[in-house]
Write a protein that holds these residues in place. Structure first.
Motif, PDB file in Angstrom:
ATOM      1  N   SER A  72     -75.158   9.450 -30.702  1.00 54.92           N
ATOM      2  CA  SER A  72     -76.485   9.826 -31.165  1.00 54.92           C
ATOM      3  C   SER A  72     -77.570   9.544 -30.119  1.00 54.92           C
ATOM      4  CB  SER A  72     -76.800   9.080 -32.460  1.00 54.92           C
ATOM      5  OG  SER A  72     -78.106   9.348 -32.892  1.00 54.92           O
ATOM      6  N   TYR A  73     -77.458   8.430 -29.428  1.00 54.92           N
ATOM      7  CA  TYR A  73     -78.477   8.030 -28.449  1.00 54.92           C
ATOM      8  C   TYR A  73     -78.084   8.348 -27.006  1.00 54.92           C
ATOM      9  CZ  TYR A  73     -81.137   5.707 -32.088  1.00 54.92           C
ATOM     10  OH  TYR A  73     -81.901   5.441 -33.203  1.00 54.92           O
ATOM     11  N   CYS A  74     -76.963   9.041 -26.831  1.00 55.11           N
ATOM     12  CA  CYS A  74     -76.482   9.409 -25.488  1.00 55.11           C
ATOM     13  C   CYS A  74     -76.344   8.187 -24.582  1.00 55.11           C
ATOM     14  CB  CYS A  74     -77.399  10.449 -24.850  1.00 55.11           C
ATOM     15  SG  CYS A  74     -77.492  11.976 -25.779  1.00 55.11           S
ATOM     16  N   LEU A  75     -75.775   7.131 -25.142  1.00 51.83           N
ATOM     17  CA  LEU A  75     -75.518   5.899 -24.403  1.00 51.83           C
ATOM     18  C   LEU A  75     -74.028   5.585 -24.490  1.00 51.83           C
ATOM     19  CD1 LEU A  75     -78.490   3.716 -25.697  1.00 51.83           C
ATOM     20  CD2 LEU A  75     -78.283   4.738 -23.430  1.00 51.83           C
ATOM     21  N   SER A  76     -73.571   4.741 -23.597  1.00 56.37           N
ATOM     22  CA  SER A  76     -72.168   4.332 -23.654  1.00 56.37           C
ATOM     23  C   SER A  76     -71.970   3.327 -24.784  1.00 56.37           C
ATOM     24  CB  SER A  76     -71.745   3.705 -22.323  1.00 56.37           C
ATOM     25  OG  SER A  76     -72.398   2.461 -22.142  1.00 56.37           O
ATOM     26  N   VAL A  77     -70.726   3.201 -25.206  1.00 55.73           N
ATOM     27  CA  VAL A  77     -70.384   2.205 -26.217  1.00 55.73           C
ATOM     28  C   VAL A  77     -70.754   0.819 -25.705  1.00 55.73           C
ATOM     29  CG1 VAL A  77     -68.435   1.113 -27.421  1.00 55.73           C
ATOM     30  CG2 VAL A  77     -68.595   3.610 -27.292  1.00 55.73           C
ATOM     31  N   TYR A  78     -70.506   0.586 -24.424  1.00 54.59           N
ATOM     32  CA  TYR A  78     -70.842  -0.704 -23.808  1.00 54.59           C
ATOM     33  C   TYR A  78     -72.347  -0.982 -23.923  1.00 54.59           C
ATOM     34  CZ  TYR A  78     -71.550  -4.209 -20.178  1.00 54.59           C
ATOM     35  OH  TYR A  78     -71.934  -5.337 -19.495  1.00 54.59           O
ATOM     36  N   ALA A  79     -73.171   0.028 -23.643  1.00 52.86           N
ATOM     37  CA  ALA A  79     -74.630  -0.153 -23.715  1.00 52.86           C
ATOM     38  C   ALA A  79     -75.070  -0.460 -25.148  1.00 52.86           C
ATOM     39  CB  ALA A  79     -75.341   1.089 -23.187  1.00 52.86           C
ATOM     40  N   ILE A  80     -74.491   0.227 -26.107  1.00 53.95           N
ATOM     41  CA  ILE A  80     -74.828  -0.019 -27.511  1.00 53.95           C
ATOM     42  C   ILE A  80     -74.439  -1.444 -27.900  1.00 53.95           C
ATOM     43  CG2 ILE A  80     -74.331   0.635 -29.900  1.00 53.95           C
ATOM     44  CD1 ILE A  80     -76.089   2.678 -28.500  1.00 53.95           C
ATOM     45  N   ARG A  81     -73.261  -1.875 -27.482  1.00 53.88           N
ATOM     46  CA  ARG A  81     -72.835  -3.257 -27.784  1.00 53.88           C
ATOM     47  C   ARG A  81     -73.805  -4.270 -27.194  1.00 53.88           C
ATOM     48  NH1 ARG A  81     -66.742  -2.081 -26.560  1.00 53.88           N
ATOM     49  NH2 ARG A  81     -66.021  -1.566 -28.643  1.00 53.88           N
ATOM     50  N   LYS A  82     -74.227  -4.040 -25.949  1.00 56.93           N
ATOM     51  CA  LYS A  82     -75.186  -4.954 -25.313  1.00 56.93           C
ATOM     52  C   LYS A  82     -76.463  -5.038 -26.128  1.00 56.93           C
ATOM     53  CE  LYS A  82     -76.288  -4.827 -21.036  1.00 56.93           C
ATOM     54  NZ  LYS A  82     -76.567  -4.459 -19.642  1.00 56.93           N
ATOM     55  N   ILE A  83     -76.961  -3.893 -26.581  1.00 56.08           N
ATOM     56  CA  ILE A  83     -78.198  -3.861 -27.362  1.00 56.08           C
ATOM     57  C   ILE A  83     -78.008  -4.620 -28.673  1.00 56.08           C
ATOM     58  CG2 ILE A  83     -79.738  -2.346 -28.670  1.00 56.08           C
ATOM     59  CD1 ILE A  83     -79.205  -0.233 -26.393  1.00 56.08           C
ATOM     60  N   ILE A  84     -76.922  -4.378 -29.354  1.00 62.30           N
ATOM     61  CA  ILE A  84     -76.696  -4.987 -30.667  1.00 62.30           C
ATOM     62  C   ILE A  84     -76.471  -6.490 -30.556  1.00 62.30           C
ATOM     63  CG2 ILE A  84     -75.067  -5.107 -32.593  1.00 62.30           C
ATOM     64  CD1 ILE A  84     -74.681  -2.055 -32.189  1.00 62.30           C
ATOM     65  N   TYR A  85     -75.662  -6.913 -29.622  1.00 66.48           N
ATOM     66  CA  TYR A  85     -75.279  -8.333 -29.554  1.00 66.48           C
ATOM     67  C   TYR A  85     -76.229  -9.203 -28.754  1.00 66.48           C
ATOM     68  CZ  TYR A  85     -71.040  -6.460 -31.622  1.00 66.48           C
ATOM     69  OH  TYR A  85     -70.159  -5.820 -32.448  1.00 66.48           O
ATOM     70  N   ASN A  86     -77.162  -8.616 -28.018  1.00 70.26           N
ATOM     71  CA  ASN A  86     -78.145  -9.414 -27.266  1.00 70.26           C
ATOM     72  C   ASN A  86     -79.366  -9.741 -28.096  1.00 70.26           C
ATOM     73  OD1 ASN A  86     -76.757  -9.787 -24.915  1.00 70.26           O
ATOM     74  ND2 ASN A  86     -77.586  -7.965 -23.925  1.00 70.26           N
ATOM     75  N   LYS A  87     -79.559  -9.084 -29.196  1.00 70.29           N
ATOM     76  CA  LYS A  87     -80.769  -9.328 -30.008  1.00 70.29           C
ATOM     77  C   LYS A  87     -80.487 -10.348 -31.081  1.00 70.29           C
ATOM     78  CE  LYS A  87     -83.646  -6.145 -28.348  1.00 70.29           C
ATOM     79  NZ  LYS A  87     -85.005  -6.009 -28.230  1.00 70.29           N
TER      80      LYS A  87
END
Length: 87
Positions: A72-87
């Motif tokens: 949906s956001y045209c990002l890698s799975v890795y990038a999404i994980r970083k966003i979710i788990y860093n907050k």
């Protein structure tokens, strides 16, 4: 970062003194530590990314999968994980 002609902003005497050290070259003048802006602050891009990241976290907590968010956001799975788990 944009370049400014020294003749446009500095007194003639200061320009002449600087020419004793460098002529026809670019010179970087760093910001004072207390006045330094972080990446994206001036353009507002930092706020835009923070808003997007918060949307991603909200969507994840609402049940969207990491794979769905990546697509949906045209990002890698890795990038999404970083966003979710860093907050």
């Amino acid at each position: 970062m944009r370049y400014i002609n020294a003749n446009e902003i500095l007194p003639k005497e200061l320009v002449e003194k600087l020419q004793d050290f460098v002529q026809g070259e670019y010179i970087y003048i760093p910001a004072i530590k207390d006045q330094h802006k972080n990446w994206g602050e001036l353009s507002g891009f930092r706020e835009e990314i923070d808003r997007r990241n918060n949307e991603i976290i909200q969507a994840y907590t609402s049940g969207n999968s990491i794979q769905e968010l990546a697509e949906s956001y045209c990002l890698s799975v890795y990038a999404i994980r970083k966003i979710i788990y860093n907050k």
